[in-house]
Design an enzyme around this catalytic site. Structure first.
Site, PDB file in Angstrom:
ATOM      1  N   TYR A 150     -48.202 -82.232  -4.594  1.00  0.00           N
ATOM      2  CA  TYR A 150     -49.227 -83.423  -4.584  1.00  0.00           C
ATOM      3  C   TYR A 150     -50.027 -83.174  -3.106  1.00  0.00           C
ATOM      4  CZ  TYR A 150     -48.921 -86.846  -7.756  1.00  0.00           C
ATOM      5  OH  TYR A 150     -49.205 -87.686  -8.886  1.00  0.00           O
TER       6      TYR A 150
ATOM      7  N   GLU B   5     -53.243 -85.291  -3.043  1.00  0.00           N
ATOM      8  CA  GLU B   5     -54.331 -86.067  -2.802  1.00  0.00           C
ATOM      9  C   GLU B   5     -55.124 -86.017  -1.562  1.00  0.00           C
ATOM     10  OE1 GLU B   5     -52.517 -89.923  -3.561  1.00  0.00           O
ATOM     11  OE2 GLU B   5     -52.770 -89.544  -5.538  1.00  0.00           O
TER      12      GLU B   5
ATOM     13  N   ASP C 198     -75.524 -80.012 -16.784  1.00  0.00           N
ATOM     14  CA  ASP C 198     -74.193 -79.799 -17.004  1.00  0.00           C
ATOM     15  C   ASP C 198     -74.323 -78.485 -17.903  1.00  0.00           C
ATOM     16  OD1 ASP C 198     -71.714 -79.689 -18.496  1.00  0.00           O
ATOM     17  OD2 ASP C 198     -72.195 -81.551 -19.496  1.00  0.00           O
TER      18      ASP C 198
ATOM     19  N   THR D  44     -67.578 -76.654 -16.561  1.00  0.00           N
ATOM     20  CA  THR D  44     -66.104 -76.510 -16.728  1.00  0.00           C
ATOM     21  C   THR D  44     -65.971 -74.942 -16.151  1.00  0.00           C
ATOM     22  OG1 THR D  44     -66.569 -75.341 -18.942  1.00  0.00           O
ATOM     23  CG2 THR D  44     -66.189 -77.565 -18.979  1.00  0.00           C
TER      24      THR D  44
ATOM     25  N   LYS E 152     -64.969 -71.698 -19.901  1.00  0.00           N
ATOM     26  CA  LYS E 152     -65.836 -71.097 -21.040  1.00  0.00           C
ATOM     27  C   LYS E 152     -66.441 -69.920 -20.721  1.00  0.00           C
ATOM     28  CE  LYS E 152     -66.357 -75.860 -22.580  1.00  0.00           C
ATOM     29  NZ  LYS E 152     -67.297 -77.401 -23.010  1.00  0.00           N
TER      30      LYS E 152
ATOM     31  N   ARG F 147     -58.482 -73.522 -17.747  1.00  0.00           N
ATOM     32  CA  ARG F 147     -59.007 -74.960 -18.162  1.00  0.00           C
ATOM     33  C   ARG F 147     -59.359 -75.749 -17.026  1.00  0.00           C
ATOM     34  NH1 ARG F 147     -59.993 -76.416 -22.787  1.00  0.00           N
ATOM     35  NH2 ARG F 147     -59.309 -74.451 -23.482  1.00  0.00           N
TER      36      ARG F 147
HETATM   37  C1  LIG Z   1     -67.230 -78.607 -22.980  1.00  0.00           C
HETATM   38  C2  LIG Z   1     -68.301 -79.571 -22.378  1.00  0.00           C
HETATM   39  C3  LIG Z   1     -68.024 -80.500 -21.657  1.00  0.00           C
HETATM   40  C4  LIG Z   1     -66.465 -81.153 -21.643  1.00  0.00           C
HETATM   41  O1  LIG Z   1     -65.548 -80.155 -21.205  1.00  0.00           O
HETATM   42  P1  LIG Z   1     -63.989 -80.666 -21.327  1.00  0.00           P
HETATM   43  O2  LIG Z   1     -63.279 -79.912 -20.107  1.00  0.00           O
HETATM   44  O3  LIG Z   1     -63.489 -80.398 -22.773  1.00  0.00           O
HETATM   45  O4  LIG Z   1     -63.683 -82.240 -21.081  1.00  0.00           O
HETATM   46  C5  LIG Z   1     -68.958 -81.252 -20.984  1.00  0.00           C
HETATM   47  N1  LIG Z   1     -70.170 -80.914 -21.208  1.00  0.00           N
HETATM   48  C6  LIG Z   1     -70.411 -80.028 -22.111  1.00  0.00           C
HETATM   49  C7  LIG Z   1     -71.948 -79.747 -22.014  1.00  0.00           C
HETATM   50  C8  LIG Z   1     -69.525 -79.182 -22.453  1.00  0.00           C
HETATM   51  O5  LIG Z   1     -69.959 -78.176 -23.384  1.00  0.00           O
END
Ligand SMILES: *Cc1c(COP(=O)(O)O)cnc(C)c1O
Length: 415
Positions: A51, A53, A197, A223, A226, A232
């Site tokens: 933990y 925090e 994003d 993220t 990807k 993850r």
């Molecule tokens: C995949 C994705 C997310 C969200 O990611 P998670 O880890 O699945 O919550 C947010 N924004 C975009 C543009 C994405 O492609």
């Protein structure tokens, strides 16, 4: 694996089957990848027990000296990789990162400009079924019907008309380079904050094959699993002036204890992405996407916007007279893993769709190149022409497994 298979053979068997799948099948889901054995070792480490925090040096619990070390490594490496002022590496997922970014800068009912979901935006960019659409007043921009590219003039018009507090750019199913500079200019002109994003394209940006939003965006969320090929998870990068509000939005406003094992693995992944080979990997992802798109186009499919600049393509299946659901299911039977996806101005509902989204990050991690993409295009076309014939799909599945099995699966065949 041996301890688990003794203690819990059911879960062990499911994991072993999934490993087999990752070797035998062709993973073409644009948001998936093969994390390295080193990344996976960190995710399975004892740091899952801790933990912590708070933030390094300012924790609410004792015993955090070693997790502090990995969080600082992750932050420093992220800053080096992307050239940002500040990186918060605690968000559990991309959606949580976006939630924290909104919580840092917005109040309920503020006006936000985001990309339409059915034209490439993400759920967290204002969908009515998502917290974003429920809490904030989202206005959506979309694509130009002729070019199928983002209509930047429309973005500018909407920004001038609605005066959003925040403009969100970045997409989940958009095959072309995003002009962050143009978004920056629109935000500046209209007095909006800009959030990029980059969940899908972070690896391409880190590898230098897509322009970076860091110079123009106030906040950048991503993220890590990807194209970046880490564990993850997610992170938020921002300019120094937003550091405090971002950090307090992630903890304590949105999240509790950080996943220190995932943060350790993020640090490992960022180090991997800083190596010269990662630039080569990013270059190959794009080269492979172009090769796959041209192979499919030669086979009679329509590629949305005429091609791709990044790691993914959207394919219009209409010329073959099949829909997205049939294609996804048939390809799956042939060992080819894809997802159905709406095409711009799709006439079919989202559960059916007229299209497929295909991406090359995972196959590129298996050292496949343009020659292999020609084979993959042929497998896809054969399967799409044989959707009515389960025996034929099964035959293709066998050939796909023979083909795919010859390529290394990082984190699986070397773990
Ligand atoms: C995949 C994705 C997310 C969200 O990611 P998670 O880890 O699945 O919550 C947010 N924004 C975009 C543009 C994405 O492609």
């Amino acid at each position: 694996m041996s301890i688990l298979s003794t203690q819990d053979p059911d879960v062990a068997k499911a994991i072993a089957d999934d490993e087999r799948r990752l070797v035998d099948e062709l993973v073409l889901i644009a948001s998936e990848n093969y994390a390295s054995a080193a990344v996976r070792e960190a995710t399975g480490s004892v740091m899952t027990n801790k933990y912590a925090e708070g933030y390094p040096g300012r924790r609410y619990y004792a015993g955090t000296e070693f997790v502090d070390r990995v969080e600082i490594l992750a932050q420093e490496r992220a800053k080096e990789l992307f050239g940002c002022d500040h990186a918060n590496v605690q968000p559990h997922s991309g959606s949580q990162a976006n939630m924290a970014a909104y919580f840092a800068k917005l109040s309920p009912e503020d006006v936000v400009l985001g990309m339409r979901l059915d034209q490439g935006g993400h759920l967290t960019h204002g969908s009515p079924v998502n917290f974003s659409g429920r809490l904030y007043d989202f206005v959506s921009y979309g694509l130009n019907r002729e070019t199928e590219l983002i209509d930047y003039d429309e973005v500018e018009e909407l920004a001038k008309k609605y005066r959003p507090k925040l403009i969100v750019c970045g997409a989940t199913a958009y095959p072309r380079e995003i002009d962050f500079e143009r978004f920056g200019a629109i935000a500046k002109e209209t007095g909006a904050l800009l959030m990029a994003d980059i969940a899908h394209i972070a690896g391409l940006i880190a590898g230098g094959v897509h322009q970076s939003p860091i110079p123009v965006a106030d906040i950048v969320t991503t993220t890590t699993h990807k194209t970046l090929r880490g564990p993850r998870g997610a992170m938020i990068m921002c300019k120094e002036e937003h550091r405090k509000s971002i950090d307090s939005a992630v903890f304590p406003r949105v999240q509790g204890g950080p996943f220190m094992h995932q943060i350790a693995a993020k640090a490992v992944a960022f180090k991997e992405a800083l190596q010269p080979e990662f630039k080569e990997y990013a270059r190959r992802i794009v080269e492979n996407a172009k090769a796959l798109a041209s192979g499919l186009s030669a086979g009679g499919l329509r590629i949305i916007s005429g091609g791709t600049d990044n790691h993914l393509m959207l394919v219009d299946l209409t010329p073959l007279g099949v829909n997205g659901r049939e294609a996804q299911d048939g390809l799956r039977a042939a060992g080819i893993i894809t997802n159905r996806n709406s095409i711009p101005f799709d006439k079919l509902p989202p559960m059916v769709t007229s299209g497929l989204r295909l991406g090359t990050p995972a196959l590129s991690s298996r050292d496949m190149g343009v020659q292999e993409m020609a084979r993959v295009a042929d497998f896809i076309l054969e399967a799409l022409h044989g959707l009515d014939d389960p025996v034929e799909l099964q035959r293709i599945r066998g050939r796909v497994a023979d083909f795919a099995g010859a390529y290394p699966a990082p984190g699986v065949t070397d773990a």
